[in-house]
Structures are given as structure tokens and as C-alpha cells.
Motif scaffolding. Structure first.
Motif, PDB file in Angstrom:
ATOM      1  N   ILE A 146     -14.772  -4.265   2.583  1.00  0.00           N
ATOM      2  CA  ILE A 146     -14.777  -3.788   4.263  1.00  0.00           C
ATOM      3  C   ILE A 146     -13.632  -2.173   3.856  1.00  0.00           C
ATOM      4  N   LEU A 147     -14.214  -2.344   5.032  1.00  0.00           N
ATOM      5  CA  LEU A 147     -14.198  -0.887   5.668  1.00  0.00           C
ATOM      6  C   LEU A 147     -12.269  -1.192   6.893  1.00  0.00           C
ATOM      7  N   ILE A 148     -11.195  -0.994   6.439  1.00  0.00           N
ATOM      8  CA  ILE A 148     -10.522  -0.699   6.854  1.00  0.00           C
ATOM      9  C   ILE A 148     -10.363   1.138   8.083  1.00  0.00           C
ATOM     10  N   LEU A 149     -10.305   1.238   9.321  1.00  0.00           N
ATOM     11  CA  LEU A 149      -9.532   2.080   9.862  1.00  0.00           C
ATOM     12  C   LEU A 149      -8.104   1.953  10.100  1.00  0.00           C
ATOM     13  N   ALA A 150      -7.581   2.956   9.784  1.00  0.00           N
ATOM     14  CA  ALA A 150      -6.190   3.180   9.643  1.00  0.00           C
ATOM     15  C   ALA A 150      -6.284   4.988   9.605  1.00  0.00           C
ATOM     16  N   ALA A 151      -6.795   5.610  10.753  1.00  0.00           N
ATOM     17  CA  ALA A 151      -7.286   7.142  10.397  1.00  0.00           C
ATOM     18  C   ALA A 151      -6.610   8.002  12.001  1.00  0.00           C
ATOM     19  N   GLY A 152      -6.172   6.904  13.090  1.00  0.00           N
ATOM     20  CA  GLY A 152      -5.719   6.978  14.180  1.00  0.00           C
ATOM     21  C   GLY A 152      -4.481   8.019  14.495  1.00  0.00           C
ATOM     22  N   ALA A 153      -4.144   7.833  14.850  1.00  0.00           N
ATOM     23  CA  ALA A 153      -3.159   9.149  15.595  1.00  0.00           C
ATOM     24  C   ALA A 153      -1.982   8.427  16.030  1.00  0.00           C
ATOM     25  N   ALA A 154      -2.163   7.158  17.564  1.00  0.00           N
ATOM     26  CA  ALA A 154      -1.556   6.323  17.502  1.00  0.00           C
ATOM     27  C   ALA A 154      -0.009   6.978  18.259  1.00  0.00           C
ATOM     28  N   SER A 155      -0.691   8.234  19.333  1.00  0.00           N
ATOM     29  CA  SER A 155       1.057   8.466  19.233  1.00  0.00           C
ATOM     30  C   SER A 155       1.060   8.007  20.435  1.00  0.00           C
ATOM     31  N   ARG A 156       0.807   7.509  21.191  1.00  0.00           N
ATOM     32  CA  ARG A 156       1.717   6.213  22.238  1.00  0.00           C
ATOM     33  C   ARG A 156       2.918   5.580  21.339  1.00  0.00           C
ATOM     34  N   HIS A 171       7.579  -9.076   8.062  1.00  0.00           N
ATOM     35  CA  HIS A 171       8.021  -9.983   7.346  1.00  0.00           C
ATOM     36  C   HIS A 171       7.791  -8.969   6.416  1.00  0.00           C
ATOM     37  N   GLY A 172       8.504  -7.766   6.199  1.00  0.00           N
ATOM     38  CA  GLY A 172       9.368  -7.178   5.558  1.00  0.00           C
ATOM     39  C   GLY A 172       8.426  -6.360   4.632  1.00  0.00           C
ATOM     40  N   LYS A 173       6.958  -5.777   5.053  1.00  0.00           N
ATOM     41  CA  LYS A 173       6.106  -5.169   4.844  1.00  0.00           C
ATOM     42  C   LYS A 173       5.162  -4.351   6.083  1.00  0.00           C
ATOM     43  N   PRO A 174       5.299  -3.115   5.372  1.00  0.00           N
ATOM     44  CA  PRO A 174       4.483  -2.228   6.703  1.00  0.00           C
ATOM     45  C   PRO A 174       3.160  -2.882   7.404  1.00  0.00           C
ATOM     46  N   LEU A 175       2.728  -3.067   8.477  1.00  0.00           N
ATOM     47  CA  LEU A 175       1.531  -3.645   9.013  1.00  0.00           C
ATOM     48  C   LEU A 175       0.384  -3.042   8.105  1.00  0.00           C
ATOM     49  N   LEU A 176       0.067  -1.670   8.029  1.00  0.00           N
ATOM     50  CA  LEU A 176      -0.832  -1.659   7.440  1.00  0.00           C
ATOM     51  C   LEU A 176      -0.940  -1.570   6.131  1.00  0.00           C
ATOM     52  N   THR A 177       0.235  -2.304   5.088  1.00  0.00           N
ATOM     53  CA  THR A 177       0.217  -3.271   4.040  1.00  0.00           C
ATOM     54  C   THR A 177      -0.567  -4.028   3.956  1.00  0.00           C
ATOM     55  N   ARG A 178      -0.126  -5.043   4.608  1.00  0.00           N
ATOM     56  CA  ARG A 178      -0.587  -6.774   5.307  1.00  0.00           C
ATOM     57  C   ARG A 178      -1.830  -6.748   5.683  1.00  0.00           C
ATOM     58  N   ARG A 198      -1.055  12.073   6.946  1.00  0.00           N
ATOM     59  CA  ARG A 198       0.069  10.774   7.065  1.00  0.00           C
ATOM     60  C   ARG A 198      -0.242  10.354   5.267  1.00  0.00           C
ATOM     61  N   PRO A 199       0.915  10.496   5.045  1.00  0.00           N
ATOM     62  CA  PRO A 199       0.955  10.830   3.881  1.00  0.00           C
ATOM     63  C   PRO A 199       1.737   9.502   3.094  1.00  0.00           C
ATOM     64  N   ALA A 200       2.780   8.989   4.527  1.00  0.00           N
ATOM     65  CA  ALA A 200       3.319   7.377   4.403  1.00  0.00           C
ATOM     66  C   ALA A 200       2.264   6.184   4.464  1.00  0.00           C
ATOM     67  N   ARG A 201       0.986   6.765   5.347  1.00  0.00           N
ATOM     68  CA  ARG A 201      -0.173   5.744   4.952  1.00  0.00           C
ATOM     69  C   ARG A 201      -0.825   5.590   3.503  1.00  0.00           C
ATOM     70  N   PHE A 202      -0.995   5.998   3.072  1.00  0.00           N
ATOM     71  CA  PHE A 202      -1.863   6.558   1.685  1.00  0.00           C
ATOM     72  C   PHE A 202      -0.383   4.949   0.681  1.00  0.00           C
ATOM     73  N   ALA A 203       0.931   5.957   0.911  1.00  0.00           N
ATOM     74  CA  ALA A 203       1.953   4.870   0.257  1.00  0.00           C
ATOM     75  C   ALA A 203       1.918   3.662   1.030  1.00  0.00           C
ATOM     76  N   ALA A 204       1.211   2.784   1.581  1.00  0.00           N
ATOM     77  CA  ALA A 204       0.940   2.055   2.265  1.00  0.00           C
ATOM     78  C   ALA A 204       0.211   1.079   1.445  1.00  0.00           C
ATOM     79  N   ILE A 205      -0.867   1.559   1.095  1.00  0.00           N
ATOM     80  CA  ILE A 205      -1.945   1.041   0.454  1.00  0.00           C
ATOM     81  C   ILE A 205      -2.205   1.205  -1.032  1.00  0.00           C
ATOM     82  N   GLU A 206      -1.065   2.135  -1.993  1.00  0.00           N
ATOM     83  CA  GLU A 206      -1.025   2.059  -3.158  1.00  0.00           C
ATOM     84  C   GLU A 206      -0.844   1.195  -4.259  1.00  0.00           C
TER      85      GLU A 206
END
Length: 200
Positions: A5-15, A27-34, A54-62
Motif C-alpha cells: 500500500i502506498l499512502i499519499l501524504a505529501a500534499g501541502a493542504a494549504s486550505r 478519536h485521540g489520534k491524528p488522521l494520518l496515524t489512523r 513536515r516533521p510532524a507527519r513523520f512523527a505521526a507514523i512512527e
């Protein structure tokens, strides 16, 4: 081996600025973690395409079991992640592409599309759809399409590859609108949480 599985999570999400929609709590977890945890339950190889800034995104999947992939040219758009991800995935007859920003998708939804892949071998693409038949995610691509995906540029997300596949795209209806529901603004998130009674 299960389908990678390839999850695409590199977008800027500027909006969503200054918030990051992939880190919105569910439910207590970041969406990316879920999403990463969900993918790891159905595949023994999950790769998450991430931007370098986006270091916080890396942390979210640790602690999820998913593997990070830094996409240096993420600013180009979605297809930079597709190319990089395809190069980093293990050899397989197909792979699943999963967007990181669909909050209603479930593990059962992923399994339903995988079952369609197994039971409809004549297709080239298998994808989730809304219950009223609109194509959405996740999407499984046959390895017969890898050469085409490797040539993609920009941010169209393999739409040209899907169009070229014609009637060899198999749709799997999923409950409600979950195959397409993404939330791009704080207002949209607030409205969805209220309508679904979904806690942070």
C-alpha cells in the motif's frame, strides 16, 4: 505477500492553514496515524509518501509499522509521490493507492477492494466507489500499468491512466460517501464533526 500500500501524504493542504488536515485528531489520534494503522492491518508493506518539510507527519507514523518515504519534489504534485512510491515498493502484481485525507474509510473498505481485485482478475484497476456509484478510493493498480504511472507528471493523480483503462476499471461500492469524502477546510471539519458526532 499481501498487496503493498502506498499512502499519499505529501500534499501541502494549504486550505487548512495554519492547521494540517492530516494531523486533525480523530478519536485521540491524528488522521494520518489512523490511516497508516488501518493500512498496516491489511498489508505487510505500507509506504507513506511525505514532504521533506513536515516533521510532524513523520512523527505521526512512527509507531504504526508504516515506512516513511521522503518525496523531495513533493511540490510538483501528487504524481511525484506516485513515481517515488512505485520505485520504492516491493515487486508485486499490483499495489493499492490510498489517500491520507479520507476520514471515513475503514479497514473493511480496504479489504472489500482487495477482494474485488482477487475476484475480478480481468480488470486493470480496482477502486472504491460511493454507494451511488461515483468512483473514489482506495485504488488498486495492476503492475501492467506501472510503466504508464512512471511517466506521470504534475498533480492529476493518475487520472489519465484510469481513463485509458476504460472498461477494465472495476468499482466496489462502499457505504455512504466515504470513498470520496475529504475535508479541506476548518469549516468543513467542524461541520462534519457536528453532523457525525465525531470527537477529536
Amino acid at each position: 505477500m499481501t498487496l503493498p500500500i502506498l499512502i499519499l501524504a505529501a500534499g501541502a493542504a494549504s486550505r487548512m492553514a495554519p492547521r494540517d488536515k492530516l494531523l486533525e485528531p480523530l478519536h485521540g489520534k491524528p488522521l494520518l496515524t489512523r490511516v497508516a494503522e488501518m493500512a498496516c492491518k491489511v498489508s505487510d508493506f505500507t509506504l507513506v509518501a511525505l514532504p521533506p518539510d513536515r516533521p510532524a507527519r513523520f512523527a505521526a507514523i512512527e509507531d504504526t509499522g508504516a515506512r516513511p518515504l521522503t518525496v523531495r519534489d513533493a511540490a510538483e504534485g501528487m504524481n511525484a509521490s506516485l513515481r517515488a512510491g512505485l520505485e520504492a515498493l516491493p515487486q508485486s502484481t499490483a499495489f493499492m493507492l490510498l489517500l491520507a485525507d479520507l476520514p471515513e474509510l475503514t479497514e473493511d473498505d480496504l479489504r472489500a477492494v482487495i477482494t474485488s481485485y482477487q475476484t475480478h482478475p480481468d480488470a486493470l484497476i480496482w477502486r472504491g466507489a460511493t454507494e451511488d456509484g461515483k468512483p473514489g478510493h482506495p485504488v488498486i493498480f495492476s503492475s501492467k500499468l506501472y510503466a504508464e504511472i512512471e511517466q506521470l507528471q504534475g498533480d492529476d493523480g493518475a487520472k489519465s491512466v484510469v481513463t485509458a483503462a476504460g472498461d477494465r476499471v472495476h468499482l466496489t461500492p462502499l457505504q455512504g460517501q466515504r470513498a470520496r469524502l475529504d475535508l479541506d477546510t476548518p469549516v468543513a471539519w467542524a461541520a462534519w464533526r457536528k453532523a457525525t458526532n465525531t470527537p477529536n
